[in-house]
Scaffold this active site. Sequence first.
Site, PDB file in Angstrom:
ATOM      1  N   HIS A 174       0.835  -1.218   0.000  1.00  0.00           N
ATOM      2  CA  HIS A 174       0.000   0.000   0.000  1.00  0.00           C
ATOM      3  C   HIS A 174       0.868   1.265   0.000  1.00  0.00           C
ATOM      4  O   HIS A 174       0.427   2.315   0.459  1.00  0.00           O
ATOM      5  CB  HIS A 174      -0.949   0.024   1.212  1.00  0.00           C
ATOM      6  CG  HIS A 174      -1.669  -1.263   1.433  1.00  0.00           C
ATOM      7  ND1 HIS A 174      -2.922  -1.514   0.906  1.00  0.00           N
ATOM      8  CD2 HIS A 174      -1.306  -2.388   2.095  1.00  0.00           C
ATOM      9  CE1 HIS A 174      -3.309  -2.735   1.259  1.00  0.00           C
ATOM     10  NE2 HIS A 174      -2.338  -3.297   1.966  1.00  0.00           N
ATOM     11  N   SER A 295      14.590  21.655 -16.200  1.00  0.00           N
ATOM     12  CA  SER A 295      13.379  22.420 -16.466  1.00  0.00           C
ATOM     13  C   SER A 295      13.796  23.750 -17.059  1.00  0.00           C
ATOM     14  O   SER A 295      14.833  24.309 -16.700  1.00  0.00           O
ATOM     15  CB  SER A 295      12.630  22.637 -15.152  1.00  0.00           C
ATOM     16  OG  SER A 295      11.820  23.799 -15.241  1.00  0.00           O
ATOM     17  N   LYS A 301      15.753  21.927 -10.999  1.00  0.00           N
ATOM     18  CA  LYS A 301      15.141  20.639 -11.344  1.00  0.00           C
ATOM     19  C   LYS A 301      16.074  19.706 -12.108  1.00  0.00           C
ATOM     20  O   LYS A 301      16.845  20.120 -12.968  1.00  0.00           O
ATOM     21  CB  LYS A 301      13.886  20.865 -12.214  1.00  0.00           C
ATOM     22  CG  LYS A 301      12.713  21.461 -11.480  1.00  0.00           C
ATOM     23  CD  LYS A 301      12.172  20.615 -10.338  1.00  0.00           C
ATOM     24  CE  LYS A 301      11.470  19.372 -10.810  1.00  0.00           C
ATOM     25  NZ  LYS A 301      10.131  19.666 -11.344  1.00  0.00           N
ATOM     26  N   ASN A 303      14.951  16.165 -13.792  1.00  0.00           N
ATOM     27  CA  ASN A 303      13.762  15.325 -13.937  1.00  0.00           C
ATOM     28  C   ASN A 303      14.095  13.945 -14.490  1.00  0.00           C
ATOM     29  O   ASN A 303      14.912  13.825 -15.411  1.00  0.00           O
ATOM     30  CB  ASN A 303      12.753  16.011 -14.856  1.00  0.00           C
ATOM     31  CG  ASN A 303      12.246  17.316 -14.272  1.00  0.00           C
ATOM     32  OD1 ASN A 303      12.096  17.438 -13.053  1.00  0.00           O
ATOM     33  ND2 ASN A 303      12.016  18.294 -15.125  1.00  0.00           N
ATOM     34  N   GLU A 308      10.088   8.244 -16.924  1.00  0.00           N
ATOM     35  CA  GLU A 308       8.732   8.768 -17.145  1.00  0.00           C
ATOM     36  C   GLU A 308       8.239   8.448 -18.552  1.00  0.00           C
ATOM     37  O   GLU A 308       7.083   8.084 -18.762  1.00  0.00           O
ATOM     38  CB  GLU A 308       8.714  10.289 -16.947  1.00  0.00           C
ATOM     39  CG  GLU A 308       8.802  10.719 -15.505  1.00  0.00           C
ATOM     40  CD  GLU A 308       8.863  12.238 -15.396  1.00  0.00           C
ATOM     41  OE1 GLU A 308       7.853  12.822 -15.016  1.00  0.00           O
ATOM     42  OE2 GLU A 308       9.914  12.826 -15.698  1.00  0.00           O
TER      43      GLU A 308
END
Length: 477
Positions: A174, A295, A301, A303, A308
């Site tokens: 969970h 970014s 940033k 990323n 992704e």
Amino acid sequence: MSDKKAPAPQEPRSDANPAAKLWGGRFSEATDAFVERFTASVMFDQRMALEDIQGSLAHAQMLSEVGVLTDDEFRQIEDGLKAIAAEIEAGEFPWSVQLEDVHMNIEARLTQRIGATGKKLHTGRSRNDQVATDIRLWLRNRIDAIGAELTRLQNGLVELAEREADTIMPGFTHLQSAQPVTFGHHLLAWNEMLSRDYERLMDCRKRVNRSPLGAAALAGTSYPINRARTAELLGFDAPTENSLDSVSDRDFAIEFCAFAALLLTHLSRASEELVLWTSSQFDFIDLPDRFCTGSSIMPQKKNPDVPELVRGKTGRVNGHLIALLTLMKSQPLAYNKDNQEDKEPLFDAADTALDCLRAFADMVPALKAKKDNMLAAAAKGFSTATDLADYLVRKGVAFRDAHEIVGNSVAFAIEKNCDLADLSLQELQKFSDVIGEDVFDVLTLEGSVAARDHIGGTAPAQVRAACTRAREAIAAR
Ligand code: ARG
């Protein structure tokens, strides 16, 4: 293997002469220019050009062996096709939309180059068995490339798992800290998913690797062809059994897309974990800069674009599986033009699977575990509570009672804002008098993981043994 992008085909000319079509004999007006473009597939099926030539070479050789072509005719066809293959590889082939598909482009070019003998190549076959043969040859190549990349990724995973066999991290259910595990164990869970993917891929390959050549349009041919011979020349395991099924079956493409969808699902789940783990909230791993981007507005940033994108690409591959299932569901036997729609989903599924595997195979060996952060996170969240319950059971307490005792201890520790291992012996004994000084061995994270010492368990010794078995299984491929 023909996987080069050739220049875009020429646009159809409006003054096209119907007789210029390879099938133009019964037609009295030229094809509508839009219809020509609408029905053409050469824009995408030219990717199978070298497989088309490979299939034609085997067909022509077999025809010469059974006496349908003379040796001299076969030599002319062979030389012509080889010259065309060179033209294609050099990006110099004059692809034409008017010639509809890869098959007719190459056949027309052959006749252009070697003259009338070129017109004999299509004896005893049809584009229907030809295209089914080409797709199978093309897909077999892709399967082998994908299998090799899967193996490269798995080797990297097993190596990293071995290095991280002792590294403790939280295991989750969970997405809540549940019990401590080793990072090596977590990586081997990914490896298991990929091992099943490899098995599925190889199982699919068996059904891809059958030769439909000789089924002709749908009913077979009246020439004395030798289907076993073309199957052998093309490296297929055997000819397909039934001519109607041979030209209409695309199960193998659906199976491949099902493999690819599940592979991407696995890579997507691993990607999700990488995205979480690289976040400043988790901060479990470092993903080297070369796999990340910045970014344009937020200077701080970094990323995790590669994981992704892999996660994002799963959607298109799932879509291709559904596209092919839907394509086939209402088709009567045998070949229908609908089947021309099989290629783009199949090609893209294979491209995407290969690219995503490559991204992962490059990335995995470069992952750096931030062991201190993993360990600190594992220490939070009462992750050795089950170990305390198991300790009580070993001292004669029934499991349900032990569960309750530990629950009370956890509530007390929450109140005190500390972990179970931070409670004193006296404090713990308030909940059960069977608790002794030895309880602190099981409340440590190292003790917890080391205790799970059975096949499939997270103990470092088991992870090392599992790595050895995994390495042997991969080497036996
Ligand atoms: N371009 C066609 C395809 O991809 C080749 C087979 C065409 N056969 C036919 N009878 N029109 O399926």
